[in-house]
Enzyme design. Structure first.
Site, short mmCIF file in Angstrom:
data_model
loop_
_atom_site.label_atom_id
_atom_site.label_comp_id
_atom_site.label_asym_id
_atom_site.label_seq_id
_atom_site.Cartn_x
_atom_site.Cartn_y
_atom_site.Cartn_z
N LYS A 159 -8.87 -14.59 0.75
CA LYS A 159 -7.48 -14.29 0.39
C LYS A 159 -6.53 -15.25 1.09
O LYS A 159 -6.77 -15.65 2.23
CB LYS A 159 -7.12 -12.86 0.81
N LYS A 238 0.06 -2.34 -13.23
CA LYS A 238 -0.28 -0.92 -13.34
C LYS A 238 0.17 -0.40 -14.69
O LYS A 238 1.21 -0.82 -15.21
CB LYS A 238 0.40 -0.14 -12.21
N ARG A 292 9.59 -2.74 -0.62
CA ARG A 292 10.59 -2.52 -1.67
C ARG A 292 10.40 -1.13 -2.31
O ARG A 292 9.41 -0.46 -2.02
CB ARG A 292 10.38 -3.56 -2.77
N VAL A 295 7.93 0.44 -8.89
CA VAL A 295 8.14 0.93 -10.26
C VAL A 295 7.77 2.42 -10.35
O VAL A 295 8.48 3.22 -10.95
CB VAL A 295 7.29 0.11 -11.27
C1 MV4 Z 1 -9.39 -6.52 -2.52
C2 MV4 Z 1 -10.30 -6.06 -3.51
C3 MV4 Z 1 -11.58 -5.79 -3.14
N1 MV4 Z 1 -11.97 -5.99 -1.85
N2 MV4 Z 1 -9.81 -6.69 -1.26
C4 MV4 Z 1 -5.71 -7.33 -5.43
C5 MV4 Z 1 -4.26 -7.30 -5.14
C6 MV4 Z 1 -4.12 -7.39 -3.68
N3 MV4 Z 1 -3.13 -6.45 -3.27
C7 MV4 Z 1 -5.44 -7.04 -3.14
N4 MV4 Z 1 -6.35 -6.95 -4.24
C8 MV4 Z 1 -7.65 -6.63 -4.07
N5 MV4 Z 1 -8.12 -6.77 -2.80
C9 MV4 Z 1 -11.09 -6.44 -0.96
N6 MV4 Z 1 -11.49 -6.64 0.28
C10 MV4 Z 1 -9.82 -5.88 -4.82
C11 MV4 Z 1 -8.49 -6.17 -5.09
C12 MV4 Z 1 -8.06 -5.95 -6.45
C13 MV4 Z 1 -7.14 -4.94 -6.76
C14 MV4 Z 1 -6.57 -4.13 -5.81
C15 MV4 Z 1 -5.66 -3.16 -6.14
C16 MV4 Z 1 -5.33 -2.96 -7.47
C17 MV4 Z 1 -5.87 -3.74 -8.43
C18 MV4 Z 1 -6.78 -4.74 -8.10
C19 MV4 Z 1 -7.36 -5.52 -9.11
C20 MV4 Z 1 -8.26 -6.48 -8.78
C21 MV4 Z 1 -8.60 -6.71 -7.46
#
Ligand code: MV4
Length: 447
Positions: A159, A238, A292, A295
């Site tokens: 990330k 979402k 913030r 929605v």
């Molecule tokens: C992750 C994950 C799986 N494992 N971290 C996507 C947005 C960002 N806020 C963090 N995200 C994710 N982090 C780990 N360690 C999967 C996601 C993710 C996700 C998270 C929340 C809502 C939708 C998502 C869609 C794809 C991936």
């Protein structure tokens, strides 16, 4: 003393903010772009100022134009809503430097949370559970990188510290693609954010997306409004959200709620905020904090009766709120369906003239929307048209009420995702609350 608020947003959230201002007897200034002259809230605001052409960069993201509008109208405070400049620490700083109150947390806090490594370290210091991983400085040496990745374990996710909301991430399944993925993510992060700092986390497969709404008055009182489940999403957008999230481990939830309040106190948080988690096998994993309004805030409002936007305004203006957790009484269930101007199958945006529309109504039905019969949906912005929110005693009755609300609701002239919602609310996995963040894209839409 009467305050004047400049609403630095458009669409449904600008209308939502305007309604809250009216209830608080605050004067309002609505800004708009030349592509947005038909916005409903412009007709309800005390004053309106055009800040630029339809292109967002030249209007709703144009900081000098917005600050000028504030000066011209003698506004005291700026309400950012969501999207646009809502989490831009530089904007918050410039508002303050120009003598406006920024309705939100201090710019230094926005900045900290915008840096995902800093946010994660702050969360850990407050005993919020995070995803196991590595947030230290990454070495250049490939063998050392492989050793770090091995200690995190595969699959892992790379990330960008400056990313968030789904931008700047890459999943790595095994060592063979590690180095190339690091280089790629680094380059993408440098291009997108001007910051190529990366970190590693264990990749959590098929989790639910759970978030906790907090409200902090900036004077030492902090409360939470419980959880929301936002797992039904596509490409980080979402589609359906609900409150509370059902089926969570009670003990873990209570600990996590208390840790969230601790974080807010530790960073002297002022305003409303959302702490986001992945949830899998009874475990919460912090991912980020949003500084913030979101929605989906109405579902939390509906199960508590607490007006989150009014609280934001009062906190931002330094008014007394007397927050008290004991006074927050959770009741029933709420679901929100986001109605977008898009094709329900291809998801291609569908702007244009709404020549006729009819909102849903009745007991336990809330309709947050700026649209009306005759409204032209401009092509320049987000496709969100309306949020239908239903509230009932149980999740099951809430789904039934939503189906009935969807039956009543119609929009003619443009395509909407109305039928997608009808299919989802009848879906066995959704009704059994067994979906997760990948369900819509990887299961439901492939059927
Ligand atoms: C992750 C994950 C799986 N494992 N971290 C996507 C947005 C960002 N806020 C963090 N995200 C994710 N982090 C780990 N360690 C999967 C996601 C993710 C996700 C998270 C929340 C809502 C939708 C998502 C869609 C794809 C991936």
């Amino acid at each position: 003393m009467s305050h004047k608020i400049l609403i630095a947003n458009r669409g449904e959230i600008a209308l939502r903010a305007l309604r809250a201002c009216k209830e608080l007897n605050l004067k309002t200034v609505a800004i708009y772009s030349t592509g947005d002259k038909e916005l409903k809230h412009l007709r309800l605001a005390d004053e309106t100022v055009c800040v630029g052409p339809a292109s967002p960069l030249e209007s709703y993201l144009n900081i000098p134009a917005i600050l000028s509008a504030g000066e011209l109208t003698g506004a005291d405070a700026i309400y950012p809503g969501y999207g646009f400049l809502a989490e831009d620490a530089d904007f918050a700083e410039k508002c303050e430097a120009s003598g406006f109150k920024f309705i939100g947390p201090a710019s230094s806090v926005i900045r900290k949370m915008g840096d995902k490594i800093t946010a994660k370290n702050l969360a850990e210091k407050s005993d919020i559970p995070t995803v196991p991983g590595y947030t230290g400085v990454l070495p250049n040496d490939e063998e050392e990188l492989k050793n770090i990745a091995n200690s995190v374990g595969y699959p892992l996710i790379i990330k960008a510290s400056a990313g968030g909301g789904g931008r700047g991430m890459k999943v790595v399944n095994d060592e063979t693609s590690l180095i190339a993925s690091i280089h790629l993510t680094k380059q993408e992060a440098k291009n997108a954010f001007g910051n190529d700092t990366l970190y590693f986390e264990k990749f959590i497969q098929n989790p639910r997306h759970i978030e906790i709404q907090i409200v902090a008055d900036g004077k030492g009182s902090t409360i939470h409004l419980g959880t929301r489940d936002c797992s039904m999403q596509r490409r980080h957008q979402k589609i359906i959200e609900e409150a509370p999230a059902e089926g969570l481990d009670k003990t873990k939830l209570e600990k996590t709620l208390q840790a969230c309040l601790k974080l807010c106190k530790n960073i002297s948080y002022s305003g409303v905020g959302t702490i986001e988690f992945l949830y899998k096998n009874g475990q919460f994993y912090f991912i980020e904090m949003n500084t913030r309004i979101q929605v989906e805030h109405p579902v939390s409002e509906m199960i508590t009766g607490f007006d989150i936007v009014k609280a934001q305004l009062k906190i931002g203006l330094g008014m007394d709120l007397d927050l008290n957790q004991d006074e927050i009484i959770f009741r029933g269930h709420a679901i929100e369906c986001r109605i977008n101007a898009e094709d329900p199958e291809s998801f291609i945006p569908s702007p244009g003239l709404i020549h006729k529309m009819h909102p849903p109504g009745g007991l336990g039905v809330r309709f947050d929307s700026h649209i009306y019969s005759g409204y032209m949906v401009p092509p320049h912005y987000d496709s969100l048209l309306a949020k239908i929110i239903t509230t009932a005693n149980t999740r099951e009755s809430c789904i039934k009420r939503m189906l009935s609300a969807l039956d009543e609701f119609f929009v003619e002239g443009i395509k909407t995702n109305h039928s997608l919602h009808q299919r989802l609310l009848n879906d066995q996995k959704f009704c059994a609350n067994e979906h997760n963040i990948n369900y819509l894209e990887e299961v439901f839409l492939k059927k």
